[in-house]
Motif scaffolding. Structure first.
Motif, mmCIF file in Angstrom:
data_model
loop_
_atom_site.group_PDB
_atom_site.id
_atom_site.type_symbol
_atom_site.label_atom_id
_atom_site.label_comp_id
_atom_site.label_asym_id
_atom_site.label_seq_id
_atom_site.Cartn_x
_atom_site.Cartn_y
_atom_site.Cartn_z
ATOM 1 N N ASN A 52 0.042 1.658 1.292
ATOM 2 C CA ASN A 52 1.015 0.988 0.432
ATOM 3 C C ASN A 52 0.917 -0.529 0.459
ATOM 4 O O ASN A 52 1.687 -1.200 -0.227
ATOM 5 C CB ASN A 52 2.432 1.419 0.825
ATOM 6 N N THR A 53 0.000 -1.071 1.228
ATOM 7 C CA THR A 53 -0.222 -2.515 1.220
ATOM 8 C C THR A 53 -1.060 -2.856 -0.008
ATOM 9 O O THR A 53 -2.152 -2.326 -0.194
ATOM 10 C CB THR A 53 -0.950 -2.951 2.505
ATOM 11 N N GLN A 54 -0.546 -3.736 -0.846
ATOM 12 C CA GLN A 54 -1.170 -4.017 -2.138
ATOM 13 C C GLN A 54 -2.405 -4.921 -2.030
ATOM 14 O O GLN A 54 -3.419 -4.656 -2.649
ATOM 15 C CB GLN A 54 -0.142 -4.671 -3.079
ATOM 16 N N MET A 55 -2.312 -5.982 -1.264
ATOM 17 C CA MET A 55 -3.407 -6.955 -1.220
ATOM 18 C C MET A 55 -4.410 -6.575 -0.142
ATOM 19 O O MET A 55 -4.046 -6.217 0.978
ATOM 20 C CB MET A 55 -2.848 -8.352 -0.963
ATOM 21 N N ASP A 56 -5.694 -6.661 -0.495
ATOM 22 C CA ASP A 56 -6.755 -6.307 0.442
ATOM 23 C C ASP A 56 -6.757 -7.208 1.678
ATOM 24 O O ASP A 56 -7.066 -6.757 2.782
ATOM 25 C CB ASP A 56 -8.120 -6.384 -0.248
ATOM 26 N N TYR A 57 -6.412 -8.475 1.477
ATOM 27 C CA TYR A 57 -6.365 -9.418 2.595
ATOM 28 C C TYR A 57 -5.339 -8.964 3.632
ATOM 29 O O TYR A 57 -5.608 -8.955 4.827
ATOM 30 C CB TYR A 57 -6.018 -10.816 2.066
ATOM 31 N N CYS A 113 -5.932 -7.627 7.528
ATOM 32 C CA CYS A 113 -5.234 -8.220 8.676
ATOM 33 C C CYS A 113 -4.497 -7.157 9.480
ATOM 34 O O CYS A 113 -4.591 -7.111 10.709
ATOM 35 C CB CYS A 113 -4.245 -9.284 8.208
ATOM 36 N N LEU A 114 -3.762 -6.278 8.790
ATOM 37 C CA LEU A 114 -3.023 -5.228 9.486
ATOM 38 C C LEU A 114 -3.959 -4.245 10.184
ATOM 39 O O LEU A 114 -3.686 -3.807 11.305
ATOM 40 C CB LEU A 114 -2.123 -4.483 8.505
ATOM 41 N N THR A 115 -5.073 -3.913 9.541
ATOM 42 C CA THR A 115 -6.043 -3.008 10.151
ATOM 43 C C THR A 115 -6.638 -3.625 11.411
ATOM 44 O O THR A 115 -6.789 -2.956 12.439
ATOM 45 C CB THR A 115 -7.165 -2.662 9.154
ATOM 46 N N THR A 116 -6.952 -4.903 11.355
ATOM 47 C CA THR A 116 -7.510 -5.595 12.520
ATOM 48 C C THR A 116 -6.511 -5.652 13.661
ATOM 49 O O THR A 116 -6.845 -5.356 14.807
ATOM 50 C CB THR A 116 -7.950 -7.021 12.134
#
Length: 94
Positions: free
Chosen positions: A47-52, A56-59
């Motif tokens: 549900n996170t819209q922006m790839d950036y 960041c959240l994945t990292t």
């Protein structure tokens, strides 16, 4: 305020240690932070819209960082240690 005056008077006049507050206070409760399930993490990332923001959240999640550590993370922090020269498995040759 009265407790402070009473404490000082007890210590000064009676030469006794003030132990009342040590007995009255309950021990501080230690709580663990909530842990997200894999489904909750997946839902957040989908549900996170922006790839950036997704990157960041994945990292942050995959490295197990606190939020403050993740926001101050720089590229030099990830690849900060150069490989040893005597290591035969090093990918970089000097």
């Amino acid at each position: 305020m009265r407790a402070v005056v009473l404490r000082r008077a007890t210590i000064k006049n009676l030469n006794k240690e003030w132990t009342t507050f040590k007995l009255v206070r309950p021990p501080k409760e230690k709580k663990l932070p909530p842990i997200l399930s894999l489904k909750e993490v997946r839902d957040i990332l989908i549900n996170t819209q922006m790839d950036y923001h997704r990157a960041c959240l994945t990292t942050i999640y995959s490295l197990g960082l606190r939020l403050q550590e993740g926001t101050h993370l720089q590229v030099a922090d990830i690849d900060a240690v150069p490989p040893r020269r005597d290591c035969p498995y090093s990918s970089r040759q000097r």
